[in-house]
Design a protein around this motif. Structure first.
Motif, short mmCIF file in Angstrom:
data_model
loop_
_atom_site.label_atom_id
_atom_site.label_comp_id
_atom_site.label_asym_id
_atom_site.label_seq_id
_atom_site.Cartn_x
_atom_site.Cartn_y
_atom_site.Cartn_z
N LYS A 1 -20.74 43.23 -103.37
CA LYS A 1 -20.17 41.90 -103.56
C LYS A 1 -18.66 42.00 -103.63
O LYS A 1 -18.11 42.54 -104.58
CB LYS A 1 -20.70 41.25 -104.84
CG LYS A 1 -20.18 39.85 -105.04
CD LYS A 1 -20.73 39.21 -106.29
CE LYS A 1 -20.16 37.82 -106.46
NZ LYS A 1 -20.63 37.20 -107.69
N TRP A 2 -17.99 41.49 -102.60
CA TRP A 2 -16.54 41.42 -102.57
C TRP A 2 -16.15 40.04 -103.08
O TRP A 2 -16.80 39.05 -102.76
CB TRP A 2 -16.02 41.59 -101.15
CG TRP A 2 -16.18 42.95 -100.56
CD1 TRP A 2 -17.27 43.42 -99.86
CD2 TRP A 2 -15.24 44.02 -100.59
NE1 TRP A 2 -17.06 44.70 -99.46
CE2 TRP A 2 -15.81 45.11 -99.89
CE3 TRP A 2 -13.96 44.17 -101.15
CZ2 TRP A 2 -15.15 46.31 -99.72
CZ3 TRP A 2 -13.31 45.38 -100.97
CH2 TRP A 2 -13.89 46.44 -100.27
N SER B 1 -17.81 54.18 -101.66
CA SER B 1 -18.48 53.92 -102.94
C SER B 1 -19.77 54.72 -102.99
O SER B 1 -20.37 55.03 -101.96
CB SER B 1 -18.77 52.44 -103.10
OG SER B 1 -17.56 51.70 -103.05
N SER B 2 -20.21 55.06 -104.21
CA SER B 2 -21.41 55.90 -104.31
C SER B 2 -22.19 55.59 -105.58
O SER B 2 -21.68 54.95 -106.50
CB SER B 2 -21.01 57.38 -104.29
OG SER B 2 -20.20 57.67 -105.42
N ASP B 3 -23.41 56.06 -105.60
CA ASP B 3 -24.28 55.93 -106.76
C ASP B 3 -25.24 57.12 -106.76
O ASP B 3 -25.58 57.65 -105.69
CB ASP B 3 -25.07 54.62 -106.71
CG ASP B 3 -25.87 54.38 -107.99
OD1 ASP B 3 -25.25 54.29 -109.05
OD2 ASP B 3 -27.10 54.30 -107.91
N PRO C 1 -22.59 53.20 -110.84
CA PRO C 1 -22.04 53.46 -109.50
C PRO C 1 -20.51 53.54 -109.56
O PRO C 1 -19.89 53.10 -110.53
CB PRO C 1 -22.49 52.24 -108.69
CG PRO C 1 -22.78 51.19 -109.68
CD PRO C 1 -23.18 51.87 -110.95
N LYS C 2 -19.93 54.11 -108.50
CA LYS C 2 -18.47 54.20 -108.38
C LYS C 2 -18.04 53.35 -107.20
O LYS C 2 -18.49 53.59 -106.07
CB LYS C 2 -18.04 55.64 -108.18
CG LYS C 2 -18.31 56.50 -109.40
CD LYS C 2 -17.87 57.92 -109.18
CE LYS C 2 -18.13 58.68 -110.47
NZ LYS C 2 -18.84 59.89 -110.31
N ALA C 3 -17.20 52.34 -107.46
CA ALA C 3 -16.64 51.50 -106.40
C ALA C 3 -15.34 52.13 -105.92
O ALA C 3 -14.45 52.40 -106.73
CB ALA C 3 -16.40 50.09 -106.91
#
Length: 137
Positions: A107-108, A97-99, A72-74
């Motif tokens: 989760k921050w 964000s994407s996947d 994924p891309k945060a």
């Protein structure tokens, strides 16, 4: 690992090539159920017979490939946010964000280098948008 596939048929179906551990469902129905497929190439044969006992056959090739899941891309919308007092609340947007499949967990967390403290609002540290209040610098 693929667990099930459906191959349309008209009368009877049989496996003619591929892994011997493949599970075939009933072969005398309009659809052949195939289970426990592994990565590889399989060939299935369809034979249809009419009321005068004349038959015809055709084959289908099924190729099973490994799922090519990408990381994924945060993405945080603004990597630097300025807050002006007396405001002591902020929203941090990670919804960009994407996947390639689906993001299933957010989760921050606070960086160890950050001197700021604050309260997470309503469990938002487990969503795409972090909401903080009562910020203290």
């Amino acid at each position: 690992r693929v667990r099930e596939a459906v191959v349309s048929t008209q009368s009877t179906g049989e496996k003619v090539a591929g892994d011997n551990h493949v599970v075939l469902g009933p072969t005398n129905t309009t659809q052949l159920e195939v289970g426990d497929l592994s990565i590889g190439t399989y060939r299935f044969k369809l034979t249809v017979t009419d009321a005068k006992n004349i038959s015809a056959s055709d084959e289908v090739t099924v190729v099973v490939k490994e799922d090519n899941n990408q990381a994924p891309k945060a993405v945080v919308a603004s990597t630097s946010i300025t807050l002006y007092l007396p405001n002591r609340a902020v929203d941090v947007d990670g919804s960009g964000s994407s996947d390639d499949k689906k993001i299933v967990d957010w989760k921050w967390s606070r960086s160890a280098q950050s001197p700021a403290l604050g309260q997470v609002v309503n469990g938002s540290d487990k969503t795409d948008t972090l909401k903080l209040c009562d910020l203290i610098v």
